[in-house]
Design a protein around this motif. Structure first.
Motif, short mmCIF file in Angstrom:
data_model
loop_
_atom_site.label_atom_id
_atom_site.label_comp_id
_atom_site.label_asym_id
_atom_site.label_seq_id
_atom_site.Cartn_x
_atom_site.Cartn_y
_atom_site.Cartn_z
N GLY A 92 0.82 -1.21 0.00
CA GLY A 92 0.00 0.00 0.00
C GLY A 92 0.85 1.25 0.00
N ARG A 93 1.93 1.24 0.80
CA ARG A 93 2.82 2.40 0.84
C ARG A 93 3.47 2.63 -0.52
N PHE A 94 3.86 1.55 -1.18
CA PHE A 94 4.45 1.67 -2.51
C PHE A 94 3.42 2.23 -3.50
N ALA A 95 2.19 1.71 -3.47
CA ALA A 95 1.16 2.15 -4.41
C ALA A 95 0.82 3.63 -4.19
N VAL A 96 0.77 4.07 -2.94
CA VAL A 96 0.47 5.48 -2.66
C VAL A 96 1.54 6.38 -3.24
N THR A 97 2.81 6.02 -3.06
CA THR A 97 3.86 6.88 -3.59
C THR A 97 3.83 6.91 -5.11
N GLN A 98 3.53 5.77 -5.75
CA GLN A 98 3.48 5.75 -7.21
C GLN A 98 2.31 6.61 -7.71
N ALA A 99 1.19 6.56 -7.01
CA ALA A 99 0.04 7.38 -7.40
C ALA A 99 0.34 8.86 -7.22
N ARG A 100 0.97 9.18 -6.09
CA ARG A 100 1.26 10.59 -5.81
C ARG A 100 2.21 11.17 -6.86
N TYR A 101 3.29 10.47 -7.12
CA TYR A 101 4.28 11.02 -8.04
C TYR A 101 3.93 10.77 -9.50
N GLY A 102 3.05 9.80 -9.76
CA GLY A 102 2.62 9.52 -11.13
C GLY A 102 1.45 10.41 -11.53
N LEU A 103 0.26 10.15 -10.98
CA LEU A 103 -0.89 10.99 -11.28
C LEU A 103 -0.64 12.43 -10.85
N GLY A 104 -0.07 12.60 -9.65
CA GLY A 104 0.21 13.95 -9.19
C GLY A 104 1.15 14.69 -10.10
N GLY A 105 2.16 14.00 -10.62
CA GLY A 105 3.10 14.63 -11.53
C GLY A 105 2.47 15.02 -12.85
N VAL A 106 1.53 14.20 -13.33
CA VAL A 106 0.82 14.54 -14.57
C VAL A 106 -0.04 15.78 -14.36
N LEU A 107 -0.80 15.80 -13.26
CA LEU A 107 -1.68 16.94 -13.00
C LEU A 107 -0.88 18.23 -12.80
N ALA A 108 0.36 18.12 -12.37
CA ALA A 108 1.19 19.31 -12.15
C ALA A 108 1.90 19.77 -13.42
N SER A 109 1.68 19.08 -14.57
CA SER A 109 2.45 19.36 -15.78
C SER A 109 1.59 19.61 -17.00
N LEU A 110 0.36 20.06 -16.81
CA LEU A 110 -0.56 20.22 -17.93
C LEU A 110 -0.17 21.44 -18.77
N PRO A 111 0.00 21.27 -20.07
CA PRO A 111 0.46 22.39 -20.92
C PRO A 111 -0.63 23.45 -21.09
N GLY A 112 -0.25 24.71 -20.93
CA GLY A 112 -1.17 25.81 -21.15
C GLY A 112 -2.25 25.95 -20.11
N CYS A 113 -2.15 25.24 -19.01
CA CYS A 113 -3.19 25.24 -17.97
C CYS A 113 -2.92 26.35 -16.95
N ARG A 114 -3.98 27.05 -16.54
CA ARG A 114 -3.87 28.00 -15.43
C ARG A 114 -4.22 27.27 -14.14
N TYR A 115 -3.31 27.29 -13.20
CA TYR A 115 -3.52 26.61 -11.92
C TYR A 115 -3.99 27.60 -10.86
N VAL A 116 -5.08 27.24 -10.19
CA VAL A 116 -5.59 28.08 -9.09
C VAL A 116 -5.72 27.21 -7.85
N SER A 117 -4.62 27.05 -7.14
CA SER A 117 -3.25 27.36 -7.55
C SER A 117 -2.53 26.04 -7.86
N HIS A 118 -1.28 26.14 -8.32
CA HIS A 118 -0.52 24.94 -8.62
C HIS A 118 -0.32 24.13 -7.33
N PRO A 119 -0.58 22.81 -7.36
CA PRO A 119 -0.48 22.04 -6.12
C PRO A 119 0.89 22.09 -5.46
N HIS A 120 1.95 22.18 -6.24
CA HIS A 120 3.28 22.28 -5.64
C HIS A 120 3.45 23.62 -4.92
N ARG A 121 2.90 24.70 -5.50
CA ARG A 121 3.00 26.00 -4.86
C ARG A 121 2.15 26.05 -3.59
#
Length: 315
Positions: A92-121
Motif C-alpha cells: 500500500g505504501r508503494f502504491a500510494v507513492t506511485q500514485a502521488r508522483y505519477g498521477l500527481g506529476g501529470v496533474l502538475a504538468s498540464l500544458p497551457g493550464c492556469r492553476y488556481v493554484s498549482h499544487p506544488h506552490r
C-alpha cells in the motif's frame, strides 16, 4: 468561437464551496470535469504520454473524459489522500507513492493550464515558518515568533514577550469518542511549558492586543477584505458569535499581498490578520486553500464571480 476546453476541479466529493464554483461555471457555459484524486485508480484513470509537445493523453472519470492537452484551468481545492486498503502495509505504501508522483506529476504538468493554484506552490505555502518569513519580506507586520523544541527557549520567549499564544503548524484531525477535534490556539504561561516540549517542534507567538480580525481573500488581482468582530482569541471556534463588515485595507497592504502571492506563485490566498488597538494590521497566516464562500453569503462580496473569471480565463 466557443471555447470548449474544460476546467478541472480537484476536490473531495463533499465540498460545498467547489459546488458553488461549478454551478457558476456551468451557468457561463464553461465545461467542468470534477474528480477527487483520492478516487484513483478505482473510479479515476489516467493515460499520459510525455512528447516533444508536452503531456498528452486523457483523464477519465465515471462521467467525463478530459483531454490533458486541452485543459483550460485547474482548481485545486481539497482532495482526499490516496488509499489502497486492499493491499498490505508495504504494498500500500508503494502504491500510494506511485500514485502521488505519477498521477500527481501529470496533474502538475498540464500544458497551457492556469492553476488556481498549482499544487506544488500550495504545498510550499502551507509551511507556516515559510509563510511567516515571506510575510516579513513582503512588508507585513509579523508578531515576534519562536519555533522550537527546547523547553528552556520556550520559557525564555514567554518571559520576554508574554502574553504568548501557541499555534499548531498543521492541524490533523483527532477523533475523541468518534468526534473530530483539532488542537486549538491557546494562550501559554511559563508554568505551562513542561519537558514534553522537547518531543517535537512548537510555534509560539507574541499575542497582539487586538480589537478585531480581518480575513483577506485574494483571487488573482482581486482583493476582498472582511473585518470580523468577536470577543474570541480564535474566531474560528464559534461562528455564531461573529459579525462581518467589508473594509478597505490600510495603505501598503494590497501591494504586500501581491508580493506575498508572487513569492509563492499563488493565484488564491486566504489571509488572516488581527487589528491592533492602534489600527495596524498584523499578519497571522495565509491558507492557500482556505474557505471563503461563507463570507460572500454574509457580505455580498462577489468572490465566486471573481474565481470563475479566473478559471474561465477572462482575467
Amino acid at each position: 468561437m466557443t471555447d470548449t476546453r474544460p476546467v478541472l476541479v480537484v476536490t473531495s466529493l463533499h465540498d460545498p464551496t467547489a459546488d458553488v464554483v461549478i454551478r457558476e461555471l456551468h451557468g457561463r457555459g464553461v465545461p467542468v470535469v470534477r474528480f477527487d484524486s483520492g478516487d484513483f485508480p478505482a473510479s479515476l484513470s489516467v493515460q499520459a504520454e510525455i512528447t516533444e509537445h508536452g503531456v498528452k493523453g486523457s483523464l477519465t472519470t465515471p462521467s467525463r473524459t478530459a483531454d490533458l492537452a486541452r485543459i483550460r484551468a485547474l482548481y485545486y481545492r481539497r482532495p482526499t489522500g490516496f488509499a489502497f486498503p486492499h493491499l498490505d502495509e508495504q504494498d500500500g505504501r508503494f502504491a500510494v507513492t506511485q500514485a502521488r508522483y505519477g498521477l500527481g506529476g501529470v496533474l502538475a504538468s498540464l500544458p497551457g493550464c492556469r492553476y488556481v493554484s498549482h499544487p506544488h506552490r500550495i504545498g510550499d505555502a502551507e509551511f507556516k515558518p515559510s509563510g511567516l518569513a515571506a510575510a516579513v519580506d513582503a512588508g507585513f507586520l509579523v508578531p515576534p515568533t519562536l519555533i522550537t523544541s527546547s523547553p528552556d527557549a520556550a520559557r525564555r520567549f514567554v518571559r520576554q514577550h508574554g502574553p504568548v499564544i501557541y499555534k499548531p503548524f498543521y492541524n490533523p484531525i483527532y477523533r475523541i469518542d468518534g468526534v473530530s477535534n483539532v488542537v486549538k490556539i491557546a494562550e501559554v504561561a511559563e508554568a505551562d511549558i513542561g519537558e514534553g516540549v522537547a518531543g517535537t517542534a512548537h510555534l509560539l507567538q507574541k499575542r497582539v492586543h487586538k480589537v478585531a480580525d480581518v480575513r483577506v481573500t485574494v483571487i488573482g488581482a482581486e482583493v476582498f477584505c472582511v473585518r470580523i468582530d468577536s470577543d474570541l482569541l480564535d474566531w474560528r471556534t464559534d461562528y455564531s458569535r461573529l459579525t462581518y463588515t467589508p473594509v478597505e485595507p490600510p495603505a501598503g497592504i494590497k501591494s504586500a499581498l501581491h508580493r506575498y502571492m508572487e513569492r509563492f506563485g499563488l493565484l488564491f490566498g486566504a489571509f488572516d490578520f488581527c487589528v491592533a488597538e492602534d489600527g495596524r494590521w498584523w499578519f497571522l497566516e495565509c491558507n492557500p486553500s482556505g474557505q471563503w464562500y461563507w463570507l460572500e453569503t454574509e457580505t455580498g462580496l462577489p468572490m465566486c464571480a471573481a474565481l470563475a473569471d479566473l478559471l474561465e480565463r477572462k482575467t
